[in-house]
Scaffold this active site. Structure first.
Site, PDB file in Angstrom:
ATOM      1  N   LYS A   1       0.862  -1.202   0.000  1.00 59.45           N
ATOM      2  CA  LYS A   1       0.000   0.000   0.000  1.00 59.45           C
ATOM      3  C   LYS A   1       0.891   1.242   0.000  1.00 59.45           C
ATOM      4  O   LYS A   1       1.984   1.202  -0.570  1.00 59.45           O
ATOM      5  CB  LYS A   1      -0.995  -0.051   1.158  1.00 59.45           C
ATOM      6  CG  LYS A   1      -1.770  -1.377   1.169  1.00 59.45           C
ATOM      7  CD  LYS A   1      -2.989  -1.391   2.051  1.00 59.45           C
ATOM      8  CE  LYS A   1      -3.660  -2.756   1.956  1.00 59.45           C
ATOM      9  NZ  LYS A   1      -4.916  -2.847   2.688  1.00 59.45           N
TER      10      LYS A   1
ATOM     11  N   GLU B   1      -9.692  -0.430  -1.966  1.00 57.75           N
ATOM     12  CA  GLU B   1      -9.367   0.964  -1.625  1.00 57.75           C
ATOM     13  C   GLU B   1      -9.452   1.849  -2.866  1.00 57.75           C
ATOM     14  O   GLU B   1      -9.792   3.031  -2.770  1.00 57.75           O
ATOM     15  CB  GLU B   1      -7.978   1.016  -0.963  1.00 57.75           C
ATOM     16  CG  GLU B   1      -8.038   0.474   0.468  1.00 57.75           C
ATOM     17  CD  GLU B   1      -6.762  -0.182   0.974  1.00 57.75           C
ATOM     18  OE1 GLU B   1      -5.690   0.035   0.377  1.00 57.75           O
ATOM     19  OE2 GLU B   1      -6.853  -0.933   1.969  1.00 57.75           O
TER      20      GLU B   1
ATOM     21  N   GLU C   1     -10.984 -10.443  -1.326  1.00 63.29           N
ATOM     22  CA  GLU C   1     -10.667  -9.611  -0.161  1.00 63.29           C
ATOM     23  C   GLU C   1     -11.949  -9.004   0.395  1.00 63.29           C
ATOM     24  O   GLU C   1     -12.400  -7.954  -0.082  1.00 63.29           O
ATOM     25  CB  GLU C   1      -9.719  -8.473  -0.572  1.00 63.29           C
ATOM     26  CG  GLU C   1      -8.388  -8.942  -1.113  1.00 63.29           C
ATOM     27  CD  GLU C   1      -7.284  -7.920  -0.849  1.00 63.29           C
ATOM     28  OE1 GLU C   1      -6.270  -8.314  -0.269  1.00 63.29           O
ATOM     29  OE2 GLU C   1      -7.443  -6.729  -1.184  1.00 63.29           O
TER      30      GLU C   1
ATOM     31  N   GLY D   1      -7.431  -4.731   7.038  1.00 67.34           N
ATOM     32  CA  GLY D   1      -6.858  -3.803   8.005  1.00 67.34           C
ATOM     33  C   GLY D   1      -7.634  -3.721   9.315  1.00 67.34           C
ATOM     34  O   GLY D   1      -7.398  -2.848  10.140  1.00 67.34           O
TER      35      GLY D   1
ATOM     36  N   SER E   1      -6.470  -9.169   6.591  1.00 67.21           N
ATOM     37  CA  SER E   1      -5.937  -9.518   7.909  1.00 67.21           C
ATOM     38  C   SER E   1      -5.323 -10.918   7.964  1.00 67.21           C
ATOM     39  O   SER E   1      -5.354 -11.587   8.991  1.00 67.21           O
ATOM     40  CB  SER E   1      -7.000  -9.349   9.004  1.00 67.21           C
ATOM     41  OG  SER E   1      -7.415  -7.991   9.080  1.00 67.21           O
TER      42      SER E   1
HETATM   43  P1  13P Z   1      -4.425  -6.305   5.488  1.00 71.14           P
HETATM   44  O1  13P Z   1      -3.627  -7.575   5.360  1.00 71.14           O
HETATM   45  O2  13P Z   1      -3.649  -5.181   6.110  1.00 71.14           O
HETATM   46  O3  13P Z   1      -5.754  -6.537   6.103  1.00 71.14           O
HETATM   47  O4  13P Z   1      -4.703  -5.810   3.979  1.00 71.14           O
HETATM   48  C1  13P Z   1      -5.214  -6.713   3.072  1.00 71.14           C
HETATM   49  C2  13P Z   1      -5.169  -6.089   1.743  1.00 71.14           C
HETATM   50  O5  13P Z   1      -5.898  -5.147   1.461  1.00 71.14           O
HETATM   51  C3  13P Z   1      -4.216  -6.626   0.761  1.00 71.14           C
HETATM   52  O6  13P Z   1      -4.434  -6.106  -0.518  1.00 71.14           O
END
Ligand code: 13P
Length: 253
Positions: free
Chosen positions: A13, A98, A167, A173, A211
Site C-alpha cells: 500500500k 481501496e 478480499e 486492516g 488480515s
Molecule cells: P491487510 O492484510 O492489512 O488486512 O490488507 C489486506 C489487503 O488489502 C491486501 O491487498
C-alpha cells in the site's frame, strides 16, 4: 485441488521508504531461502526501480498496486503497463477495494485495466470482495460474482492468465479475518464461475486477502480453493511475512 505452488503477494500500500525497503527486501530474500511458493511484493510506483534492483538474483517477484487502462498519452498521474514492464514488474493489483472506494473505480474500469495489463505481459491480480453491509444483507455472492463477471466478459479466454484475490472489505486492516470456511465458500464460488470461462479453472490462483497474518495463514491456506494470500499489514514486517511464506510452503508439501 492441484499441486500448483501457492502465491504469497505482499501489498505494501502507501508505505515504505528507501531505507526501510532495502532492509525489508533483504530480510525477505534471506529468510525465504528454500521456500516452495511464489513470492511477490507489490510496491508503490516510485520504488519499483529500487526494489527491482534489490530483488535481482533473488526469487522475489515484483508487483505494482495499480495500472492504467491506457497504454500512453495525456493521462496525468497514470502509470502504463509498458512502463511497468520496463521495471521488471510481473504483477499488477487491479480493483483493490481501496481504489474502488476512494477512487470510484467501477467493475468496467477494473476489467479494462486487467485487459491492458494482460496485453503487455503483466499479470493482473483482480480484487473482488463485499462490504460488511453487503455481507449482512446476504449479498456476498451477488457482489463478487458481478465483480468477476465484468472481468470475464472483457477478457474472454485470457481469463486463464489472471490471478483473483478475494478480499472481503470488512476484513481489510481490521484484524477481522474471514474464517477459513467463509473464505473457502467464496473461493469455490469464484472457481465455479471461472469454470464457465476457461477449461482449466484450477490453474488460476485465487488468493485470500484481509488480515491474513502469521497466526491464521496456515488454516486459510489449507483450504482446497485458497491458492495463496494478498497480504497488507503483515507484509511490512519481515518475520511475519516469512512465517506466511513458510505456511504456504508447508501447504505445498
Ligand atoms: P491487510 O492484510 O492489512 O488486512 O490488507 C489486506 C489487503 O488489502 C491486501 O491487498
Amino acid at each position: 485441488m492441484t499441486n500448483k505452488l501457492k502465491l504469497i503477494a505482499g501489498n505494501w500500500k502507501m508505505n515504505g521508504g528507501l531505507v526501510a525497503n532495502e532492509a525489508l527486501v533483504r530480510a525477505i530474500a534471506q529468510g525465504m531461502a528454500g521456500a516452495s511458493c511464489t513470492v511477490a511484493v507489490c510496491v508503490p510506483a516510485p520504488y519499483l526501480h529500487q526494489v527491482n534492483q534489490l530483488r535481482a538474483g533473488t526469487p522475489i517477484e515484483l508487483g505494482a498496486q495499480d495500472v492504467s487502462r491506457h497504454e500512453q498519452g495525456a493521462f496525468t498521474g497514470e502509470v502504463s503497463a509498458p512502463m511497468l514492464r520496463e521495471f521488471g514488474v510481473r504483477y499488477a493489483i487491479v480493483g483493490h477495494s481501496e481504489r474502488r472506494q476512494y477512487h470510484g473505480e467501477t467493475d468496467e474500469l477494473v476489467a479494462e485495466k486487467a485487459k491492458t495489463a494482460l496485453a503487455h505481459g503483466v499479470t493482473p491480480i483482480v480484487c473482488v470482495g463485499e462490504t460488511l453491509a453487503e455481507r449482512e444483507a446476504g449479498r456476498t455472492q451477488d457482489v463478487v460474482k458481478r465483480q468477476l463477471a465484468a472481468v470475464i466478459h472483457t477478457n474472454g479466454h485470457c481469463i486463464s492468465e489472471i490471478v483473483v484475490a478475494y478480499e472481503p472489505v470488512w476484513a481489510i486492516g481490521t484484524g477481522k479475518t474471514a474464517t477459513p470456511e467463509q473464505a473457502q465458500e467464496v473461493h469455490a464460488l469464484l472457481r465455479a464461475q471461472l469454470k464457465a470461462a476457461t477449461p482449466h479453472p484450477e490453474r488460476i490462483h485465487i488468493l485470500y486477502g484481509g488480515s491474513m497474518n502469521a497466526g491464521n495463514a496456515a488454516a486459510l491456506l489449507a483450504q482446497p480453493d485458497i491458492d495463496g494470500g494478498l497480504i497488507g499489514g503483515a507484509s511490512l514486517k519481515a518475520p511475519d511475512f516469512l512465517q506466511i511464506i513458510a505456511a504456504a510452503s508447508a501447504a505445498a508439501k
